[in-house]
Design a protein around this motif. Sequence first.
Motif, PDB file in Angstrom:
ATOM      1  N   TYR B   2       0.838  -1.179   0.000  1.00  0.00           N
ATOM      2  CA  TYR B   2       0.000   0.000   0.000  1.00  0.00           C
ATOM      3  C   TYR B   2       0.882   1.241   0.000  1.00  0.00           C
ATOM      4  CZ  TYR B   2      -4.465  -2.316   0.647  1.00  0.00           C
ATOM      5  OH  TYR B   2      -5.594  -3.047   0.465  1.00  0.00           O
ATOM      6  N   GLU B  60      -6.219   3.092   1.085  1.00  0.00           N
ATOM      7  CA  GLU B  60      -7.472   2.572   1.645  1.00  0.00           C
ATOM      8  C   GLU B  60      -8.664   3.303   1.034  1.00  0.00           C
ATOM      9  OE1 GLU B  60      -7.507   0.043   3.699  1.00  0.00           O
ATOM     10  OE2 GLU B  60      -5.535  -0.004   4.639  1.00  0.00           O
ATOM     11  N   GLU B  90     -12.537  -0.636   5.031  1.00  0.00           N
ATOM     12  CA  GLU B  90     -11.402   0.013   4.357  1.00  0.00           C
ATOM     13  C   GLU B  90     -11.451   1.524   4.601  1.00  0.00           C
ATOM     14  OE1 GLU B  90      -9.365  -2.035   3.735  1.00  0.00           O
ATOM     15  OE2 GLU B  90     -10.072  -3.742   2.562  1.00  0.00           O
ATOM     16  N   HIS B  93     -10.131   2.048   7.933  1.00  0.00           N
ATOM     17  CA  HIS B  93      -8.664   1.971   7.964  1.00  0.00           C
ATOM     18  C   HIS B  93      -8.059   3.306   7.533  1.00  0.00           C
ATOM     19  CE1 HIS B  93      -8.872  -2.665   7.237  1.00  0.00           C
ATOM     20  NE2 HIS B  93      -9.411  -2.283   8.368  1.00  0.00           N
ATOM     21  N   GLU B 173      -8.399  -7.485   8.616  1.00  0.00           N
ATOM     22  CA  GLU B 173      -7.956  -7.902   7.284  1.00  0.00           C
ATOM     23  C   GLU B 173      -8.161  -9.386   6.998  1.00  0.00           C
ATOM     24  OE1 GLU B 173      -7.400  -6.202   4.788  1.00  0.00           O
ATOM     25  OE2 GLU B 173      -6.871  -4.209   5.511  1.00  0.00           O
TER      26      GLU B 173
HETATM   27 FE   FE2 Z   1      -7.547  -2.081   4.622  1.00  0.00          FE
END
Ligand code: FE2
Lengths: 250, 329
Positions: B2, B60, B90, B93, B173
């Motif tokens: 990410y 995210e 998400e 997050h 997750e």
């Molecule tokens: Fe995530």
Amino acid sequence: MSALCEFALRMGDNTLILGHRVSEWCGHAPVLEEDIALANTALDLIGQTQMWLGLAGEVEGNGRTADHLAYKRDAWDFRNVLLVERPNGDFGQTLMRQFLFDAWHHPMLKWLSENSAEKRVAEIAEKAVREAAYHLERSADLVIRLGDGTDESHRRMQDALAYHWTYTGEMFEADAVDGELADAGVAPDPAAMKPGWDALVGDVLAEATLAVPENDFAHKGGRRGQHAEHLGHILASMQFLPRAYPDARW
Amino acid sequence: MYAQMVKSTGTLKTREEMDERERAFQDRIDAGEKIEPQDWMPEGYRKTLIRQIGQHAHSEIVGQLPEGNWITRAPTLERKAILLAKVQDEAGHGLYLYCAAETLGVSRDEMTEKLHDGKMKYSSIFNYPTLTWADIGAVGWLVDGAAIMNQVALQRTSYGPYSRAMVRICKEESFHQRQGYSIMMTMAAGTPEQKRMAQDALDRLWYPSLMMFGPSDKDSVHSAQSMAWKIKVSTNDELRQKFVDQTVPQAEYLGLTIPDEKLDWNEAKGGYDFSEPDWQEFHDVLAGNGPCNADRMSARRTAWEDGAWYRDGLVAHANKRAAQRMAAE
Ligand SMILES: [Fe+2]
Ligand SMILES: [Fe+2]
């Protein structure tokens, strides 16, 4: 079709179609907190749909499941009020639609959870009523804040109110099905919910410095399967996969 | 991952080159202590962290779009509910991560503007489209799978707020990966068309998933300082290898073929040999030329710009209320 089955369809189709509309916002909301809140609202509504349409299938007794009813009926068999299929528009239009619906939905579920003579209806309402209370608290609060915010937010909320207003009357319309259910103590007479709704909506709009529209016309038809052009498009995307691949399990 | 190719500010210094504060800071990190917002930290550490956490947060947020693409078309109510719950996670997050970054003295709005101006990046993976329902399965299985590899390691990162955000995120997750794999199992065991969708999703998303870990260690210029500061705790190649080793048997179980003719078990190293992704494609995607870059950014910018009146409205209301309270006192 029995009145009870019809009632479960009306409740479940409202939550299904509104849930669909709300979920269209995913990833496109004005702030991150709204992305989260809208996904959460849609999730609650889809969960309620599973219960109501599950009940409708059970009462009907032909082996149709909630998924069957959601994915394999055409528009004329849908029983949602026209309000919930109204397009999202800007965030104000989405929010106002939610508030006008929540102000009906929460008292309805509350009545059902406390009074319904049909145990299965009371049980579903019992599970859904807390979620609906939260939806109403949130949507009312935001209507107030945006109505009494900037000139622009005020104008947008007033426009949104005008856009939806003539679609609110249908929630209080009564037909033979409603009469039968009210007589049996399964559901309240829809018209009896109107004074409470008027008072609640009136208070919130007043605090939001929004004017109650004077037009008291009511568009009707959704609850007996006569919909606006919107529903067909919603179903076209929602039902695409099970329709295109009828033999598949997902 | 990410966070790919996060530029690290500051060159790696020897102990002799560090001043006293820097040495004390490095000692704390080496001892496994967590650095907290009020602690002294080198400017390079702070800047690198902002870039990395910000990029992670943006990923995210942008990551909602490819999955959101199928929410209205999810094929059962159950799958729809699960996908909604996942996408909601998400966004959550993103929120934890922006909060972690804010402890370093940068606001969420600033980071958002930088994203919109192209000055901050998000993971290359979200510039690929989700074309069939099987892609939703493959995203959960592969993309969340790859994200977990990285995030589990990052629970040990040196910056306290980042590490704690990772602990919270990791709890959610594994559900994401399981729901993805469950879709893949159903599709791979389904009708011929479903099986075709499943294989096609794996074919398209395999290499982009490998790219998530960033360039090969030998080309990864910014790693050394980040590793010394424990902003990064595993190298790109280590994580990529782990991911391949975990994923190959899962693909076999599904009866799907990983699109790599060179894929082979290497007894000596106890892991698979595999082909590297096309790094030119990776750089093209990072440079803005992936299949969905323009659409993703325009969706995010539109959401932000169209939402300006909403945000302004809430601020104006709060100010009015505050003024009323003042007047009443
Ligand atoms: Fe995530
Ligand atoms: Fe995830």
